[in-house]
Structure formats: structure tokens, C-alpha cells
Scaffold this active site. Sequence first.
Site, PDB file in Angstrom:
ATOM      1  CB  CYS A 139     -74.362 -32.677  15.461  1.00 20.59           C
ATOM      2  SG  CYS A 139     -73.137 -32.289  14.224  1.00 20.59           S
ATOM      3  CG  ASP A 146     -86.002  -1.222  -0.284  1.00 16.67           C
ATOM      4  OD1 ASP A 146     -84.851  -1.693  -0.173  1.00 16.67           O
ATOM      5  OD2 ASP A 146     -86.792  -1.582  -1.161  1.00 16.67           O
ATOM      6  CG  ASP A 150     -82.539   2.330  -4.681  1.00 20.42           C
ATOM      7  OD1 ASP A 150     -82.826   2.663  -5.832  1.00 20.42           O
ATOM      8  OD2 ASP A 150     -82.625   1.170  -4.252  1.00 20.42           O
ATOM      9  CG  ASP A 200     -81.399  -0.730  -1.295  1.00 22.86           C
ATOM     10  OD1 ASP A 200     -81.680  -1.243  -0.192  1.00 22.86           O
ATOM     11  OD2 ASP A 200     -82.047   0.193  -1.798  1.00 22.86           O
ATOM     12  CB  CYS A 236     -74.787 -32.478  10.298  1.00 27.27           C
ATOM     13  SG  CYS A 236     -73.713 -33.435  11.371  1.00 27.27           S
TER      14      CYS A 236
END
Lengths: 781, 127
Positions: free
Chosen positions: A23, A670, A468, A674, A20
Site C-alpha cells: 500500500c 493494577d 486483586d 488484569d 501493508c
Amino acid sequence: MTETLTAPASCTIPVSGMTCAACSGRVQRALEKSAGVSNASVNLMTGAATVQYDPAATTPERLVETIRGTGYGAELPAADRSAETMLEERDEEREAEIRDLRRKFLVSIVAAVLAMVFSMPLAEVTGSGGVPDPLMRLMMPLSHALERVFPWMAAVPADAWRWTLLALTLPVVAWAGRHFYTRAWTAFRHHSADMNTLIAVGTGAAFLYSLAVTLAPGWFAVRGVEPHVYYEAVVWIIALILLGNLLEARAKGRTAGAIRRLIGLRPATARVLRGGVEVEIPLGELRVGDEVLVRPGEKLPADGTVLDGTSYVDESMLTGEPVPVPKVPGDPVVGATLNRNGALRFRVDQVGADTVLSRIIRLVQQAQGTRAPIQRLADRISAVFVPVVLSLAIATFVLWFDFGPDPAYLHALVAAVTVLIIACPCAMGLAVPTAVMVSTGRGAELGVLIKGGEALERSERLDTVVFDKTGTLTEGRPTVQTVLPASPDGPVDEPGLLRLAASVERHSEHVLGEAMVDEARARGLELGDPSQFESLTGRGVTGLVEGLRVAAGNGAMLRELGVDPGALGPVAERLAGEGLTPVLVAVGGAAAGAIGIADPVKPTSREAVAGLERLGLEPIMLTGDNRRTAEAVARTIGIRRVIAEVLPDRKLEEIRRLQAEGRRVAMVGDGLNDAPALAQADVGIAMGTGTDVAMEAGAVTLMSGNPLGVVTAVRLARRTMRIIRQNLFWAFIYNVIGIPIAAGALYPLLGLRLTPAMAAAAMAISSVSVVSNSLRLRGFK
Amino acid sequence: MSAAQIAVTLAGLAAIAWVNWYFFLAGRGEAVAVAADQGVQRARIVVRGGYTPATVRVRAGRPVRLEFDRQETSGCTEEVVLPDFGIRTYLPAHQTTPVEFTPQRPGSYEFTCGMAMVRGRILVEEK
């Protein structure tokens, strides 16, 4: 103000563990407070601290300590060793090793031939009392011939021959074979044993015994033992094993040949426009944003976008596709590809490690770093191999001593040495990694990136390939084929229908939407700006365009919105029957028309499907399209099983369902939309269009959009696994058969035994044959 | 059986027992490096005929940096493999090569040479 005498220095230190802004703030304050620091800035995003400091007052090491004191990790950046430099270093080392081995081999083979000649008179003297050596028997006629030419040879006393042989053997043991002993010793001190242990103990025993005979032949003669020496065996063993190592080192160098060729694809220089002037610069100085000029026949130095010119570019080195790709302004181009016929000017978008070529090289190297599950057995054997062989050699000695013919201890010694020498742990260790290395390298050359041994193993066992559809079997760029208003003379005409549908789809990222937008723009239609845009995943979009509520989607969506599709229902049916995807459009709550969109099938899809069937795999088409459209496309490609109307987030479920049927499923997609389905599948195959691929998405990546790549991947995996099994079988069976024969298992029945020199030859052949077998994968097509 | 045969048989059995003890059992109590550091856990491993130390103790969930210092040219140790972390790295002779990874779960993980003959262990303990 005190004056700084030394110039301030600056360094960047990677900081780990920061989560964060608090830090990074803490690290920054600590740095700013520490002595000698004039300025510090800590970037949370890049996880790095950039510090300006006075080198007289502090050092980067002390700054690292300061950062660590705050509880975060810090590390001075190591000199980054790229794939290329590592490979170069390795090549240099290997070449040095080969030169060294060659020198040592040549010296020892000359010594070995001389030792054989000098041993002949001794064999005459010792007669049949020594161990019957078939090689020696073959040499007997030569020995007699030598005696006729040099009659004095027989007259030289045996003592003198033994000392001559010692003089010949000593340099071979102390120089050519020295590393066997030193390496065996360092390993021994670590309670580990390797090939060197076997050779060192084997040749060492034979040498020390022969030395004792040479120094005190009388001691042996008194005890009724003929003073036989085994110098010749020692020299032959060392010579043959050096030859084996030499051939192995050369073959191993060739297994990395594919990566070397990939690296070699890059041109050394680039011609860029700097301030309107053309200058040639080294590749390392190329920056993002540079404009590069490429003449016909030149290689592209980096990835980028064409600004000017048209040409055909040969991308076969990266994609495996032999047909050059046309490039016009706006098209992406990839470094290391070859410009064919026109001059191009392009803007550099990626250099160095970010380029497609570098990513391929990285992926292939990572693939070669994985360990195939099939190797586990070989690993378990390797781990215990040498101590087991040492035990077997001792047992062999004892058995020959207790039950063998006289002189028992001589036979025992020779048999034990033969066991040590014939055992070959190397073949076992090389069986899998060399094959994985050659195969992944060859795959990369064909545009098929296979991510390691496990991916190969899984690909081999596939029985189902799910495509697909969009972008794998079809081009993935749907285009509008037909625009049908509900009634030709209705309130919305053909251009109006397309314009309204395209307007509402304007911000949609759906491919169908893009097709409509492209078509509308191509027809020169002015698009409106939609408000209240809403996308219903897998069904369609709605929005307000110029005050009208426009909806574009499938029948289910229209019904959901309470719109009666009316005559559009049959129209949609008809379009779907023709393989088009119908998009139904409602304007102001009434059905306004349908737009037929089709995604053209890739020319090689049919061949790929047939190829998979020939390999015994069932191709399945998975698509979000409606059933009729999907089936029409499937018919033209030759796919019998279609899973249609699958929403994107349900693809994963479909893969799971197929797996539950007991199938081993590859999913071809692709890699972008997916990713979950690719991860769920036994093998996820990410397929790109051109060189634009999500390479990290799948276990296998196809650099080209050609579905034939799936067939290549499966064939390569099967071929590789066959080679691996051959290697393992050979390495295993060689030892299982070789060691007992060397121990004399066949002696009681057939009187057959091996000599240590024969064992050395067998061992050299064994490990070389495994590497050579793997190298056969280089010829995979 | 003659006295010599009995003596050789007994000596042989003793030698076999010793070989197995020496290579399989005796080497296990080797030095353990505890990689303790605030951020990255670091340990230096000398590669020379084997790995010294052969066992490294680290904590789960934090990055580990093993620095392999290969002090030999023997081809056997030219690669180091951490199969559980998908790492196979070439170690140039007489150089130190860092290997970095983050073990997520406690357990014992192996690292070996390219042919799995030379071995070491990474003991990953609870955070």
C-alpha cells in the site's frame, strides 16, 4: 538539468487505509510520479507521507488528490487545537457572552423598573378591568405615594403613557431581546424549536397586542374592551430571562473549573542544561532528553527520571495524596508536581501531550463528553418539549376564551403567554451534563478519574468490590522475608539457595522472582545465567543454572516435576500461616529449601475495607496466592471473603461467577495484568502506584495507589447520581406543576393565576438552580 | 357557544395540528449529505439554528469526518454530541470544527446539541 527557481517545500500528509508495504509503496510511487514532486516517502507505521515538492508546480491540496487517487484516504492536517486552546477560545467566547448579557440585562432591568412606574397611572385608569396582578397590587401604595409627589402623573392622558411605554419597550425588544427572535426564527426555518421559540412567541404576542392597542385604542374602546397594554410584562420577561441566562452562563463557566485548574498546574517555563549552561526556556521548547533543574518550591515542567539530588515531591494535585513522595536518582517524576525541599536534576522522558497531566486532562474531557444513560429520558422529553408547550399554550388560549371570565380574550392572551414563558426546557437539558462535568472534574482533583456518566451510574449501584490483592491492598513489591534451606548443613546453604533461586528467576517477570533477585543483589550474590528457562504460569519456573536443574515454585509444581517436597510441605504451611508466600526450591530433582516472601499491606487498606463496608459494599480479596497466605493477609485487613489460588487467566471467570450470583461487581486491579477482569467487571477500577497508572484500562482510574480512592470513587458516584436525580426531578416537576398553574389550573378553585413576569422569574430561577445544584459537587471531599 | 368561540376553538385546534405537523413531521424530509470519498468520508454541516443537512449518509467500517461549520453565537448549539461514539465537542462560533469517528455497524445514529434540542442523524449503511 533545469534549474529550480523556487525553493522546494515540504509537507507531511496523514494517509489512512494503508495496511501493508505494498500500500505504502503504491502511494509513494504515485506521489513520485506526480508533477512537481522531488522526493516522497511514505511511512506505513506512522501512516504519513512526507513530500518535498516545488510550490510553483503543485500544492499540498493536489498531493492529497493524488493520494486519494490511489484509493487511500488523505487529509491535510488541521491546525491542531489542543485542550488548552479550545478551553481558552471557549472562555473568551463565554466572557464575551457574559459581558453582552450583563449589558443587555442592566439596560432592560432599568427599563423594566421604569415601565412598572409608568404603568401605575394606567392601572389606575384601567382599574380592575385588567388582569389582577398581585405584583401591581403590592405596588399600589407606591403608586399613590408617587401621585402625591408628582400630582401631574395622574393628569397625563393614558395615550401618552402608552406611547411612553412603547418607546421604553422598543429598544428592549429590538436590542436586548433581539437574539431571542432571530434565533427562534433560524430554528423555526429548520423545523426545530427551542427555548428562544417560547420566549419569542410569548413576548412577541404580548408586544404585538400592546402595539395594536397603542396604535388604535379607539378600535378596542368601541368594542367595549379597555385598552390595556402589556409592555411592562414584555420588558420584565426579557430582563428576567436575560438575568437567568447571565447567571447560567457564569455557572456553566465554573463547571469546567477543574479542567482549567489542571491546565494551570503546568509551569510556564523550565530551566534546562544546554551545553552545560543553565537556560530558562518556555515549556513549549522543552524536548525529550533535556536535563531539567528544579529548585525547592518549584513545579516540575514535564515527566522524567531523577538523575541527581534527593527531595520530597508533592504529587497531591494529581494523585490526591497529601503526603509528599521521596525522590532519589532513578525515581520517576511527573510534570506539574511540586518539588518541596531539595534541588533535583532530571531527564525529561515525556513532554506535551504524552505527559501524565495531559493524559488526565484528555481523559476528563472525554468523560465529560459521554452521555449518561439516565439522560435518555431527559433527551426524549427535550426533543418534544417545545412543540408540546406551544400546543398547550394554544389550548390554554382556547379554554380561557371559551370558558374564562370577561374580557375573555385578554385573559386568554395573558394565560397563553404565561404558559410559554414558564416552560423551561433548559433545566432539563442541563440536569445531567452539568453534574457529570463538575463531578468528573472534582474527581480528577482528588486523583479519581471517572470515565463519564455511565461509569458514574454503574459505580453508584455496586454491591461488591473485588480487590486483586497484589498492588491494591498490598504494596505490590514483595520482599524476601526469610530463606530456609531444607537442612542447614545440606548441599545448599542459605546464600546458595537464594542465589540459585534468584538465578533461575532472573528472567522471570513474576513479582516473586523479582523479590528474590532484588534480595540476592542486595546481599551481593553473583547470579548465574539460566538456560532452558521455562515459566509455568501461576506455578513457577524451571531452568538450568550452572548445570543444575533448578525449579522454584509452589508445591503443585514440585509434585508435577516429580520432586518430593518432603519436609518442605510443613515449612510451606507454616510460612503461609504467617502470611508469607512460600516459594519451594528444588535443585537437581531434590527439595532444597523454601523462601518466604511477603508483600507488605498498605497502611490504608484496613480503613478502605472498613469504609466500603460502611457504604454497604462487600469487599472480596482475589489472589493467586495460596489460601493460607491469602487468609492471613485478609485477616489483618479485615476482609472476610477470600478467593485464593486463582490463576491470572481465571480472574475473569471469578468475576463472571460473582456476577452470576446477581452481584454488581467492581474489580480493583493494577490495570496491566488484569485488564480482561477489569473489562468484565461492572466497574473496572485501575489503581496505580504513584502516578504510574494504566489510565485507559478501567472505567475508573485511581491516580494514587491508595485503596481509599475506591471509597472516594463510590461516594462521589453516589453523591453525583443523587444530584442528577434531584436535578431531573426538579426540572421535570417544575414544568409539570408550573405549566398547569400558568395555564390557570388553579383559577377555578382558588382564583390563583400567575403573571407573565412571575413566570419569567420562575423560569430563570429554575435553570439557574439546576446548575447551582450541580456546582455543589465542587465541594465534595 | 358564540360564533366567535367556535371560530377560536377551531382555529386553535388547527394551530395545534399545524405546530405538531410542522415540528415533528414536516422537517423529516431534509437534505441528505452523502459522504462519499475514497478514504475518509467527509461531510460539511452548517450549524445555524439547526443542522444543514440534518441527515448524513455514510458507509460502515470507514472513517467519517463531519465538519461542523457553526455560523452563529447562540449558546444552544455551542456543543455537538454524538452519544453513540462518545463525542462531545465544543464548536467555536464562526469556525469549522471537525469531528471524526468510524461507525462499525449499520444503523441510524443521532447527533444533537449539548442539550439534545437540535438534532441530526447519521445513517450508516452496509459497506
